[in-house]
Write a protein that holds these residues in place. Structure first.
Motif, PDB file in Angstrom:
ATOM      1  N   TYR A 101       1.422  -1.173  -0.308  1.00  0.00           N
ATOM      2  CA  TYR A 101       0.510  -0.482  -0.033  1.00  0.00           C
ATOM      3  C   TYR A 101       0.596   0.963  -0.292  1.00  0.00           C
ATOM      4  N   LEU A 102       1.642   0.930   0.556  1.00  0.00           N
ATOM      5  CA  LEU A 102       2.808   2.564   0.577  1.00  0.00           C
ATOM      6  C   LEU A 102       3.504   2.580  -0.360  1.00  0.00           C
ATOM      7  N   ILE A 103       4.049   1.158  -1.393  1.00  0.00           N
ATOM      8  CA  ILE A 103       4.493   1.504  -2.887  1.00  0.00           C
ATOM      9  C   ILE A 103       3.296   2.389  -3.606  1.00  0.00           C
ATOM     10  N   VAL A 104       2.595   1.650  -3.833  1.00  0.00           N
ATOM     11  CA  VAL A 104       2.057   2.776  -4.405  1.00  0.00           C
ATOM     12  C   VAL A 104       1.087   3.446  -4.501  1.00  0.00           C
ATOM     13  N   HIS A 105       1.226   4.142  -3.316  1.00  0.00           N
ATOM     14  CA  HIS A 105       1.249   5.884  -2.457  1.00  0.00           C
ATOM     15  C   HIS A 105       1.990   6.268  -2.605  1.00  0.00           C
ATOM     16  N   ASN A 106       3.249   5.614  -3.131  1.00  0.00           N
ATOM     17  CA  ASN A 106       4.518   6.361  -3.031  1.00  0.00           C
ATOM     18  C   ASN A 106       4.491   6.779  -1.267  1.00  0.00           C
ATOM     19  N   HIS A 107       5.136   6.360  -0.749  1.00  0.00           N
ATOM     20  CA  HIS A 107       5.604   6.411   0.576  1.00  0.00           C
ATOM     21  C   HIS A 107       6.634   6.316   0.595  1.00  0.00           C
ATOM     22  N   VAL A 108       7.769   6.465   0.030  1.00  0.00           N
ATOM     23  CA  VAL A 108       8.755   5.583   0.188  1.00  0.00           C
ATOM     24  C   VAL A 108       9.262   5.472   1.025  1.00  0.00           C
ATOM     25  N   THR A 109       9.777   6.095   1.780  1.00  0.00           N
ATOM     26  CA  THR A 109      10.655   6.627   3.160  1.00  0.00           C
ATOM     27  C   THR A 109       9.359   5.085   4.073  1.00  0.00           C
ATOM     28  N   LEU A 112      10.235   1.859   3.001  1.00  0.00           N
ATOM     29  CA  LEU A 112      11.491   1.493   3.308  1.00  0.00           C
ATOM     30  C   LEU A 112      11.861   1.076   4.091  1.00  0.00           C
ATOM     31  N   SER A 113      11.017   1.453   5.396  1.00  0.00           N
ATOM     32  CA  SER A 113      11.482   1.244   6.900  1.00  0.00           C
ATOM     33  C   SER A 113      10.603   0.183   7.403  1.00  0.00           C
ATOM     34  N   LEU A 114       9.517  -0.476   6.818  1.00  0.00           N
ATOM     35  CA  LEU A 114       8.309  -1.310   7.046  1.00  0.00           C
ATOM     36  C   LEU A 114       9.477  -2.080   6.393  1.00  0.00           C
ATOM     37  N   PHE A 115      10.091  -1.928   5.233  1.00  0.00           N
ATOM     38  CA  PHE A 115      10.748  -3.120   4.640  1.00  0.00           C
ATOM     39  C   PHE A 115      11.938  -3.839   4.926  1.00  0.00           C
ATOM     40  N   THR A 116      12.689  -2.533   5.547  1.00  0.00           N
ATOM     41  CA  THR A 116      13.821  -3.159   6.807  1.00  0.00           C
ATOM     42  C   THR A 116      13.499  -3.847   7.732  1.00  0.00           C
ATOM     43  N   TYR A 117      12.254  -3.350   8.436  1.00  0.00           N
ATOM     44  CA  TYR A 117      12.304  -4.212  10.302  1.00  0.00           C
ATOM     45  C   TYR A 117      11.448  -5.548   8.961  1.00  0.00           C
ATOM     46  N   SER A 118      11.187  -6.401   8.121  1.00  0.00           N
ATOM     47  CA  SER A 118      11.272  -7.022   7.625  1.00  0.00           C
ATOM     48  C   SER A 118      12.398  -8.025   7.677  1.00  0.00           C
ATOM     49  N   GLY A 228      14.675  -3.524  -2.145  1.00  0.00           N
ATOM     50  CA  GLY A 228      14.968  -2.678  -1.102  1.00  0.00           C
ATOM     51  C   GLY A 228      16.233  -1.960  -1.747  1.00  0.00           C
ATOM     52  N   SER A 229      17.266  -1.654  -2.737  1.00  0.00           N
ATOM     53  CA  SER A 229      17.798  -1.269  -3.836  1.00  0.00           C
ATOM     54  C   SER A 229      16.757  -0.442  -4.385  1.00  0.00           C
ATOM     55  N   SER A 230      16.061  -0.964  -5.024  1.00  0.00           N
ATOM     56  CA  SER A 230      15.006  -0.262  -5.991  1.00  0.00           C
ATOM     57  C   SER A 230      14.394   0.518  -5.313  1.00  0.00           C
ATOM     58  N   MET A 231      13.483   0.380  -4.051  1.00  0.00           N
ATOM     59  CA  MET A 231      12.786   1.141  -2.892  1.00  0.00           C
ATOM     60  C   MET A 231      13.122   2.744  -2.462  1.00  0.00           C
ATOM     61  N   ILE A 232      15.073   2.194  -2.278  1.00  0.00           N
ATOM     62  CA  ILE A 232      15.836   3.114  -2.135  1.00  0.00           C
ATOM     63  C   ILE A 232      16.469   4.479  -3.639  1.00  0.00           C
ATOM     64  N   MET A 247      26.981   5.247 -12.296  1.00  0.00           N
ATOM     65  CA  MET A 247      27.539   3.751 -11.601  1.00  0.00           C
ATOM     66  C   MET A 247      26.337   3.378 -10.366  1.00  0.00           C
ATOM     67  N   VAL A 248      25.245   3.771  -9.964  1.00  0.00           N
ATOM     68  CA  VAL A 248      24.203   3.365  -8.582  1.00  0.00           C
ATOM     69  C   VAL A 248      23.522   2.321 -10.058  1.00  0.00           C
TER      70      VAL A 248
END
Length: 286
Positions: A101-109, A112-118, A228-232, A247-248
């Motif tokens: 839901y957060l990805i679709v609505h462009n709440h990237v930060t 990414l935080s919740l993805f890091t938790y997972s 995760g890299s695509s999110m950040i 380079m990235v």
């Protein structure tokens, strides 16, 4: 001197004996019939009683044998699913749709935080299970299920928002869908009877153990790194110079190809591996 009476001829004696027997035979016949009836009745009663006793004894013995066998054979095994590793895994399962839901609505930060938790809890729950002997059969099922749910949701949502190429999404989702169907099949064939809908979803009844292959573990790590890299990327790129950004992007493209190849190899490893899935009780599963 007394006179002796003349003895009757032998034929006369036999005739008299026959007449006497003939005169007495109807009475004897009735007596014998009565006695035979009484003996038959008595024997039939005794036979019925004996049969009844044999039947009762047989039932009692069979009941004793059944109880003794029941005491020897343990009842259906239910394991404790409410352990710390399993609870952490359940939170990862619940977090997957929220991240999507957060990805679709462009709440990237936030995504990414919740993805890091997972990703962190994916490491922690396995460590706790090994360190404190909290391994469970249900954990071997829901742990890869949580990983796959996270990957499926994130991949689909990021492909929909054009953050990753469509071909990568098709490879990842296609493999996970096939593995999901295989998991449903193995759960059904390995579930002890009776095979009901309620028992199918009762994860406290272990029936099959999933053992991830080595390439599958590597692929899971690569997929998490890629997602995760695509999110950040959209958060990081604006703060980089053009050379650093190039380079990235090149590194991310190399990771993309690696993920696509390892995903295909991972799916094939489950097909050709004999130890990936182990049915716990083959006799009860038939």
């Amino acid at each position: 001197m007394p006179t002796l009476r003349a003895l009757p001829p032998l034929a006369v004696v036999n005739l008299l004996s026959v007449r006497q027997l003939t005169n007495k035979s109807p009475q004897r016949k009735r007596t014998m019939i009565t006695k035979t009836k009484e003996i038959g009745k008595k024997m039939s009663i005794e036979t019925v009683e004996t049969t009844k006793k044999i039947k009762e004894n047989t039932l009692a013995k069979s009941k004793e044998l059944k109880e003794s066998f029941s005491s020897m054979i343990p009842s259906e095994y239910h394991e404790n699913i409410y352990t710390i590793p399993n609870i952490l895994t359940f939170t990862r399962l619940l977090s997957a749709p929220i991240i999507g839901y957060l990805i679709v609505h462009n709440h990237v930060t936030s995504a990414l935080s919740l993805f890091t938790y997972s990703c962190i809890t994916d490491f922690i729950d396995g460590y706790i299970a090994r360190k404190y002997n909290m391994k469970s059969v249900v954990g071997t099922v829901i742990d890869p299920m949580a990983d796959k749910s996270l990957m499926i949701v994130c991949t689909a949502c990021m492909a929909q928002s054009h953050q990753i190429p469509m071909y990568v999404a098709v490879i990842i989702l296609g493999r996970d869908v096939l593995l999901g169907l295989s998991a449903i099949y193995y759960r059904y064939v390995s579930l002890p009877r009776p095979k009901t809908f309620k028992r199918f979803w009762d994860f406290s009844i272990p029936s099959a153990e999933v053992r991830p292959t080595t390439i599958s573990k590597i692929n899971t790590g690569l997929q998490m790194l890629y997602i995760g890299s695509s999110m950040i990327k959209p958060v990081l790129i604006p703060y980089l110079t053009s050379d650093s950004s190039a380079m990235v992007l090149q590194g991310l493209f190399a990771l993309e190809i690696t993920v696509a190849i390892s995903t295909i190899l991972s799916g094939l490893s489950y097909v050709f591996s004999k130890d990936a899935v182990r049915i716990l009780n083959k006799e009860n599963a038939k």
